[in-house]
Design a protein around this motif. Structure first.
Motif, PDB file in Angstrom:
ATOM      1  N   ALA A 170       0.824  -1.207   0.000  1.00  0.00           N
ATOM      2  CA  ALA A 170       0.000   0.000   0.000  1.00  0.00           C
ATOM      3  C   ALA A 170       0.862   1.262   0.000  1.00  0.00           C
ATOM      4  O   ALA A 170       0.547   2.242  -0.683  1.00  0.00           O
ATOM      5  N   GLU A 205       2.345   1.637  -3.493  1.00  0.00           N
ATOM      6  CA  GLU A 205       1.325   1.992  -4.476  1.00  0.00           C
ATOM      7  C   GLU A 205       0.843   3.422  -4.272  1.00  0.00           C
ATOM      8  O   GLU A 205       0.552   4.131  -5.246  1.00  0.00           O
ATOM      9  N   THR A 206       0.749   3.857  -3.036  1.00  0.00           N
ATOM     10  CA  THR A 206       0.395   5.249  -2.768  1.00  0.00           C
ATOM     11  C   THR A 206       1.442   6.191  -3.346  1.00  0.00           C
ATOM     12  O   THR A 206       1.120   7.221  -3.940  1.00  0.00           O
ATOM     13  N   HIS A 229      -2.863  -3.177  -9.401  1.00  0.00           N
ATOM     14  CA  HIS A 229      -1.657  -3.129  -8.572  1.00  0.00           C
ATOM     15  C   HIS A 229      -0.410  -2.950  -9.438  1.00  0.00           C
ATOM     16  O   HIS A 229       0.502  -2.189  -9.092  1.00  0.00           O
ATOM     17  N   LEU A 275      -0.188   0.741 -10.612  1.00  0.00           N
ATOM     18  CA  LEU A 275       0.276   1.641  -9.555  1.00  0.00           C
ATOM     19  C   LEU A 275       1.782   1.519  -9.328  1.00  0.00           C
ATOM     20  O   LEU A 275       2.485   2.517  -9.209  1.00  0.00           O
ATOM     21  N   HIS A 302     -11.375  -1.305  -5.812  1.00  0.00           N
ATOM     22  CA  HIS A 302     -10.491  -0.931  -6.916  1.00  0.00           C
ATOM     23  C   HIS A 302     -11.097   0.181  -7.757  1.00  0.00           C
ATOM     24  O   HIS A 302     -10.390   1.097  -8.199  1.00  0.00           O
ATOM     25  N   ILE A 360     -10.501   3.469  -6.251  1.00  0.00           N
ATOM     26  CA  ILE A 360      -9.124   3.917  -6.485  1.00  0.00           C
ATOM     27  C   ILE A 360      -8.992   4.472  -7.898  1.00  0.00           C
ATOM     28  O   ILE A 360      -8.407   5.542  -8.116  1.00  0.00           O
ATOM     29  N   THR A 395      -5.199   8.199  -2.057  1.00  0.00           N
ATOM     30  CA  THR A 395      -4.524   7.703  -0.857  1.00  0.00           C
ATOM     31  C   THR A 395      -5.518   7.037   0.088  1.00  0.00           C
ATOM     32  O   THR A 395      -5.271   5.942   0.601  1.00  0.00           O
ATOM     33  N   ILE A 455      -6.787   3.687  -1.366  1.00  0.00           N
ATOM     34  CA  ILE A 455      -5.793   2.624  -1.208  1.00  0.00           C
ATOM     35  C   ILE A 455      -5.753   2.159   0.243  1.00  0.00           C
ATOM     36  O   ILE A 455      -5.663   0.962   0.532  1.00  0.00           O
ATOM     37  N   HIS A 463      -8.733  -0.007   0.920  1.00  0.00           N
ATOM     38  CA  HIS A 463      -8.560  -1.326   0.305  1.00  0.00           C
ATOM     39  C   HIS A 463      -7.678  -2.203   1.190  1.00  0.00           C
ATOM     40  O   HIS A 463      -7.965  -3.389   1.389  1.00  0.00           O
TER      41      HIS A 463
END
Length: 246
Positions: free
Chosen positions: A94, A97-98, A147, A150, A191, A194, A207, A210, A213
């Motif tokens: 996370a 990915e953020t 994923h 990102l 998802h 996001i 943010t 995510i 999630h």
């Protein structure tokens, strides 16, 4: 006068090592080598069907990535998939990915995610209508597509490798509890939130989406939210906007 010396043996050895590494990772990803498994080196060599020297090098790489542990004079232990390990792996995913989302939106603006959104909406509609055999496997492919997108925006070789190693750890964990049909609908909905935030160019919303999630994934595993643990210190550049640990 010196002449160039060909090193086919060395080149061949490198190819075997790459093959052993890829084969070992494949066995870990698809569950043929499961979390917590213990093998002697001869057993692993037989399992992979490759030479001892190549397998040893592959094991060294896998250990460096945190996938296995070498127990001297005994063998190789595959990583455990306990609650703490799961929390840490999903938390790291996370965070990275953020950061990928933040870099994309700050440097290049909102991405065109039309096709990605279509795939998620189609999977969501199918899951709501029927939980037919084979749907979980197809849902995993759709799930990973976001994923991967990102992480692809990280634009850093070191972070990309860190993400790839962590993805392998998560694959091992997921073999303990596969992607069950009752998780598909909420996962696709999360998802899509996001994706909507990314398309809107809203870093704060992305943010939070995510983070949510991550929270829901941990709840589905039955191990509570990552935010319930005391966050470890880390680089400020990787901290999600708004403060709290993912």
């Amino acid at each position: 006068m010196k002449t160039a010396v060909s090193t086919p043996a060395r080149n061949g050895s490198g190819a075997l090592t790459r093959a052993a590494h890829e084969t070992l990772r494949a066995h870990l990803h698809d569950g043929r080598l499961r979390a917590g498994a213990f093998l002697s080196m001869p057993m692993l060599v037989e399992t992979l069907g490759l030479p001892l020297a190549a397998v040893r090098e592959a094991v060294k790489r896998a250990e460096a990535a945190g996938l296995v542990t070498v127990v001297p004079k005994r063998g190789i232990a595959v990583m455990e998939a306990d609650a703490d390990t799961t929390r840490e792996c999903l938390d790291l995913r996370a965070v990275l990915e953020t950061e990928g989302a933040r870099r994309r939106l700050l440097c290049a603006g909102p991405p065109d995610l039309t096709e990605l959104r279509r795939q998620h909406e189609e999977m969501l509609a199918r899951a709501r209508q029927s939980l037919a055999n084979g749907l979980p496997r197809q849902a995993i492919a759709v799930d990973l597509s976001l994923h991967d997108r990102l992480s692809g925006w990280l634009d850093s070789a070191l972070m990309t490798q860190l993400y790839a190693d962590n993805r392998s750890r998560i694959a091992i964990i997921q073999n303990v509890r596969p992607f069950l049909p009752d998780r598909i609908v909420p996962a696709m909905e999360e998802h899509l939130r996001i994706i909507a935030a990314l398309e809107a160019g809203d870093i704060g919303r992305a943010t939070e989406a995510i983070r949510q999630h991550l929270h829901q994934t941990m709840r589905w595993w039955g191990w509570g939210a990552v935010t319930q643990r005391k966050p470890a210190a880390g680089p400020a550049a990787l901290a999600p906007a708004g403060g709290g640990a993912l």
